[in-house]
Design a protein around this motif. Structure first.
Motif, short mmCIF file in Angstrom:
data_model
loop_
_atom_site.label_atom_id
_atom_site.label_comp_id
_atom_site.label_asym_id
_atom_site.label_seq_id
_atom_site.Cartn_x
_atom_site.Cartn_y
_atom_site.Cartn_z
N ILE A 79 -19.99 19.89 -22.34
CA ILE A 79 -20.09 20.01 -20.88
C ILE A 79 -18.86 19.33 -20.29
CG2 ILE A 79 -21.43 19.46 -18.82
CD1 ILE A 79 -22.87 21.45 -20.52
N PHE A 80 -17.79 20.08 -20.15
CA PHE A 80 -16.56 19.52 -19.62
C PHE A 80 -16.67 19.37 -18.10
CE2 PHE A 80 -14.78 21.42 -23.56
CZ PHE A 80 -14.23 20.25 -24.09
N VAL A 81 -16.15 18.25 -17.62
CA VAL A 81 -16.17 17.94 -16.19
C VAL A 81 -14.75 17.61 -15.76
CG1 VAL A 81 -17.10 16.41 -14.41
CG2 VAL A 81 -18.53 17.07 -16.36
N ASP A 82 -14.31 18.26 -14.73
CA ASP A 82 -12.94 18.07 -14.22
C ASP A 82 -12.62 16.59 -13.98
OD1 ASP A 82 -10.42 18.52 -12.88
OD2 ASP A 82 -11.50 18.34 -11.00
N GLU A 83 -13.53 15.85 -13.39
CA GLU A 83 -13.29 14.45 -13.04
C GLU A 83 -13.21 13.54 -14.26
OE1 GLU A 83 -15.80 13.02 -9.73
OE2 GLU A 83 -16.29 15.14 -9.42
N LEU A 84 -13.73 13.99 -15.39
CA LEU A 84 -13.71 13.18 -16.62
C LEU A 84 -12.59 13.60 -17.56
CD1 LEU A 84 -17.54 12.92 -17.47
CD2 LEU A 84 -16.15 11.48 -15.96
N GLY A 85 -12.14 14.84 -17.46
CA GLY A 85 -11.11 15.33 -18.37
C GLY A 85 -11.62 15.37 -19.81
N LYS A 86 -10.69 15.20 -20.74
CA LYS A 86 -11.06 15.20 -22.17
C LYS A 86 -11.40 13.78 -22.63
CE LYS A 86 -7.47 17.46 -23.85
NZ LYS A 86 -6.62 18.13 -24.87
N HIS A 87 -12.39 13.19 -21.96
CA HIS A 87 -12.83 11.84 -22.31
C HIS A 87 -14.34 11.87 -22.50
CE1 HIS A 87 -8.89 10.14 -21.39
NE2 HIS A 87 -8.89 10.87 -20.28
N TYR A 88 -14.78 11.31 -23.61
CA TYR A 88 -16.20 11.37 -23.96
C TYR A 88 -16.73 10.01 -24.40
CZ TYR A 88 -13.46 15.47 -25.39
OH TYR A 88 -12.50 16.45 -25.48
N MET A 89 -16.10 8.94 -23.90
CA MET A 89 -16.47 7.59 -24.34
C MET A 89 -16.58 6.65 -23.14
SD MET A 89 -16.72 7.41 -27.75
CE MET A 89 -16.39 5.69 -28.10
N PHE A 90 -17.56 6.90 -22.26
CA PHE A 90 -17.77 6.04 -21.11
C PHE A 90 -18.86 5.03 -21.44
CE2 PHE A 90 -15.74 9.81 -19.49
CZ PHE A 90 -14.83 9.30 -18.56
N SER A 91 -18.47 3.77 -21.57
CA SER A 91 -19.40 2.74 -22.00
C SER A 91 -20.34 2.33 -20.88
CB SER A 91 -18.62 1.51 -22.49
OG SER A 91 -18.12 0.78 -21.38
N LYS A 92 -21.31 1.48 -21.21
CA LYS A 92 -22.27 1.00 -20.21
C LYS A 92 -21.60 0.11 -19.16
CE LYS A 92 -23.79 -2.56 -23.47
NZ LYS A 92 -24.93 -2.96 -24.33
N ASP A 93 -20.37 -0.34 -19.44
CA ASP A 93 -19.63 -1.15 -18.47
C ASP A 93 -18.73 -0.31 -17.57
OD1 ASP A 93 -20.70 -3.54 -19.56
OD2 ASP A 93 -19.22 -3.47 -21.18
N SER A 94 -18.73 0.99 -17.79
CA SER A 94 -17.87 1.87 -17.00
C SER A 94 -18.31 1.91 -15.54
CB SER A 94 -17.89 3.28 -17.58
OG SER A 94 -17.22 4.19 -16.74
N THR A 95 -17.33 2.00 -14.66
CA THR A 95 -17.63 2.12 -13.22
C THR A 95 -17.40 3.56 -12.72
OG1 THR A 95 -15.36 1.46 -12.66
CG2 THR A 95 -17.03 -0.28 -12.79
N LYS A 96 -17.15 4.46 -13.66
CA LYS A 96 -16.87 5.85 -13.30
C LYS A 96 -18.12 6.52 -12.73
CE LYS A 96 -14.29 9.58 -13.22
NZ LYS A 96 -13.08 9.67 -12.37
N VAL A 97 -17.92 7.29 -11.67
CA VAL A 97 -18.99 8.06 -11.06
C VAL A 97 -18.50 9.49 -10.84
CG1 VAL A 97 -20.50 8.33 -9.05
CG2 VAL A 97 -19.95 6.04 -9.89
N ILE A 98 -19.29 10.47 -11.24
CA ILE A 98 -18.93 11.87 -10.98
C ILE A 98 -19.33 12.19 -9.54
CG2 ILE A 98 -19.32 14.28 -11.59
CD1 ILE A 98 -19.97 13.37 -14.43
N GLN A 99 -18.34 12.52 -8.72
CA GLN A 99 -18.58 12.74 -7.30
C GLN A 99 -18.96 14.18 -6.98
OE1 GLN A 99 -18.55 10.29 -5.14
NE2 GLN A 99 -17.59 8.66 -6.36
N ASN A 100 -18.34 15.12 -7.71
CA ASN A 100 -18.50 16.52 -7.31
C ASN A 100 -18.70 17.42 -8.52
OD1 ASN A 100 -18.54 18.80 -5.63
ND2 ASN A 100 -16.32 19.06 -5.79
N LEU A 101 -19.81 17.24 -9.20
CA LEU A 101 -20.13 18.08 -10.36
C LEU A 101 -20.49 19.48 -9.89
CD1 LEU A 101 -20.65 18.13 -13.46
CD2 LEU A 101 -23.05 17.67 -12.93
N ASN A 102 -20.04 20.47 -10.65
CA ASN A 102 -20.34 21.86 -10.29
C ASN A 102 -20.58 22.65 -11.57
OD1 ASN A 102 -20.66 24.29 -9.03
ND2 ASN A 102 -18.54 24.50 -8.35
N LEU A 103 -21.84 22.74 -11.96
CA LEU A 103 -22.23 23.47 -13.17
C LEU A 103 -23.11 24.65 -12.78
CD1 LEU A 103 -23.20 20.51 -15.57
CD2 LEU A 103 -21.04 21.75 -15.50
N ASP A 104 -23.11 25.67 -13.63
CA ASP A 104 -24.00 26.81 -13.43
C ASP A 104 -25.32 26.48 -14.11
OD1 ASP A 104 -25.40 29.21 -13.46
OD2 ASP A 104 -23.61 30.42 -13.79
#
Length: 559
Positions: A487-512
């Motif tokens: 499930i690729f997300v534009d805001e995350l790019g090719k990154h699949y290692m967001f730890s529990k300390d991450s402050t990243k938030v997906i603002q505008n997810l758009n999936l079918d």
């Protein structure tokens, strides 16, 4: 003097075995707290072994599928043959112990094979025992791709056996060697390239000596047949299956001429992630220094092997780089196998070639002048030194441990919260590898596999199509390869290692999400919060976090 040299060599031999034992000891001591490579390892193969063992299809037919992965569309043939030694290790031992045993077996036979090859055919003088030992030890300590087993590390042992057969020496033990090696190495990811190179060697040998050399030919054919028998699943998929796979859309020849030239030197100096040699720091300058000595002494004829190793090492990088050159594209598009099979992988021969080159380079320095012997010893010790940081416990110390990565307790809590049999619903992951959910028994719509139906890739693409439309890099990555059906997300790019300390938030997810539901998807396991979850028909059920897990999991349910 001869007895002393032999005694010293024996001492060096046992010290090397001890070093290899210490190198792999942390897996057995630390257990789940041990650190391991993530790419092409924890994110894939380790989970595959567990899924395969629990699927009931370890010995399934060539038509069998794995129910847990991508709605049962993943063929049993996509996983390793049941005759591979590493599969059996993971079948009978806990994962970390199996992994440690694989490391121990691979590194021991890498050391033994290189030592035997050097002693009998390359560094033959009794007084040069230290050079033989240190070259073999450093070769055995290289950061190889563990799931390849002896695919690259076993090549010196195989070459030693083939040369013995050619020379009618130690025939029985050599036949046993080439019989057993296929059970602990791979054909497609290693020995295809070795055996085809041996075929070229045989042909050149026949032309040179003007004799058929049938022993060599038969040995090469014999080992090839064993590999084909072991990998009968791949053979069946290649020959008898007419279904298109994701590899049908694989497109890799898109490098410009300038990028190709740059890739030659990148591969030559740094290498490839699956056959790392740590060549650049010590071996490269030592081999060039030895080359200067050969030039000064004008000893080209005496050092034919040394010169040949230099040339071959560089040409393998040239071949690798030009395989991805855009000029190949028309030919690859017209000949399917050039797309579906990666012929660039002749670079798998480089680790063996580089460490033979290292041994010969040290010998040249050793013989040059007495004062250069100290330099040779220093360079040998330094190579061990530069390899130490490549030990997985050091190199991956800032990455999650085995236990933190797979987070068994956390995912057990998720399963309990959902409260339904895992086979009754499907999940997908965002911000973490789907292998984690697979390892913990979840049935996933997403996966990392290099061989699955093209029809499923197209079906899955509908889910992520809106996100791919935002990001050309992700679209190209998925469309021209698709091994990672994530499930690729534009805001995350090719990154699949967001730890529990991450402050990243997906603002505008758009999936079918309609496409997701049509495929049976009910839950999203996300490593980061989704700000507009409601807009994607997602309802946050609960946040899961445990002390021994790397992740904080946001469990979303499709509404």
């Amino acid at each position: 003097m001869k007895k002393t040299a032999l005694l010293n060599e024996r001492v060096y031999f046992y010290i090397s075995i001890l070093i290899i034992g210490l190198w792999v000891a942390p897996y057995f001591i630390l257990g789940d707290q041990a650190h391991m490579r993530i790419h092409d390892n924890l994110d894939s193969n380790i989970a595959w072994y567990k899924v395969l063992n629990e699927s009931g299809q370890l010995f399934g037919s060539v038509q069998a599928n794995i129910p847990q992965i991508i709605n049962g569309h993943l063929s049993r043939n996509a996983y390793y043959s049941e005759w591979y030694g590493i599969v059996e290790l993971f079948r009978f031992f806990p994962p970390v112990i199996a992994y440690g045993l694989n490391q121990l077996i691979s590194r021991f036979f890498a050391f033994l094979g290189m030592y035997l090859l050097l002693k009998k055919y390359v560094i033959k003088q009794e007084s040069d025992g230290f050079i033989r030992i240190v070259a073999a030890l450093t070769f055995a300590l290289t950061p190889f791709w563990p799931n390849g087993m002896l695919s690259t590390l076993g090549m010196p042992l195989a070459l030693w056996a083939f040369l013995n057969i050619r020379n009618r020496q130690q025939t029985f033990v050599s036949i046993v060697t080439i019989t057993l090696l296929p059970f602990y190495s791979t054909f497609m990811l290693g020995f295809f390239f070795f055996l085809s190179a041996m075929g070229v060697f045989w042909l050149v040998d026949v032309i040179r000596v003007k004799k058929p050399q049938w022993r060599m030919f038969i040995a090469t054919a014999y080992m090839t047949v064993i590999y084909l028998a072991i990998e009968y699943r791949d053979l069946a998929a290649l020959v008898f299956s007419h279904e298109q796979t994701n590899r049908s859309e694989f497109f890799g020849s898109n490098n410009s001429f300038f990028r190709t030239i740059r890739l030659i030197f990148k591969n030559y100096i740094i290498g490839h992630n699956q056959d790392q040699t740590v060549f650049e720091f010590i071996i490269l300058p030592v081999s060039l220094l030895a080359l200067v000595i050969v030039i000064l002494q004008k000893s080209f004829r005496q050092e034919k092997l040394f010169i040949g190793l230099h040339i071959t090492n560089f040409l393998l990088s040239v071949w690798y780089a030009f395989w991805w050159y855009e000029g190949w594209a028309p030919l690859k598009q017209s000949i399917g196998i050039l797309n579906t099979f990666n012929f660039s992988r002749y670079h798998y021969l480089r680790p063996m070639i580089i460490y033979i080159l290292f041994a010969v380079s040290l010998q040249i320095l050793w013989r040059y002048q007495k004062k250069w012997r100290i330099a040779a010893v220093v360079f040998a010790v330094l190579q061990i030194g530069v390899l130490i940081p490549s030990n997985e416990q050091i190199w991956y110390r800032h990455s999650p441990s085995f236990g933190e990565f797979y987070a068994v307790q956390e995912f057990t809590e998720i399963k309990k919260f959902i409260g339904r049999p895992v086979q009754d619903y499907r999940v997908a992951s965002i911000g973490l590898h789907p292998a984690i959910a697979q390892y913990n028994g979840f049935y996933t719509l997403d996966t990392y596999n290099n061989f699955y139906p093209l029809s499923y890739k197209h079906q899955f693409r509908k889910i992520i199509a809106p996100e791919l439309a935002k990001n050309k890099t992700l679209a190209k990555y998925f469309d021209q390869w698709g091994g990672r059906s994530y499930i690729f997300v534009d805001e995350l790019g090719k990154h699949y290692m967001f730890s529990k300390d991450s402050t990243k938030v997906i603002q505008n997810l758009n999936l079918d999400m309609e496409a997701f539901k049509q495929m049976g998807g009910e839950y999203i396991l996300s490593a980061v919060p989704i700000e507009n979850a409601q807009e994607n028909q997602l309802d946050l059920q609960r946040i899961f976090q445990t002390n021994d897990a790397y992740w904080k999991i946001y469990l979303y349910k499709v509404i």
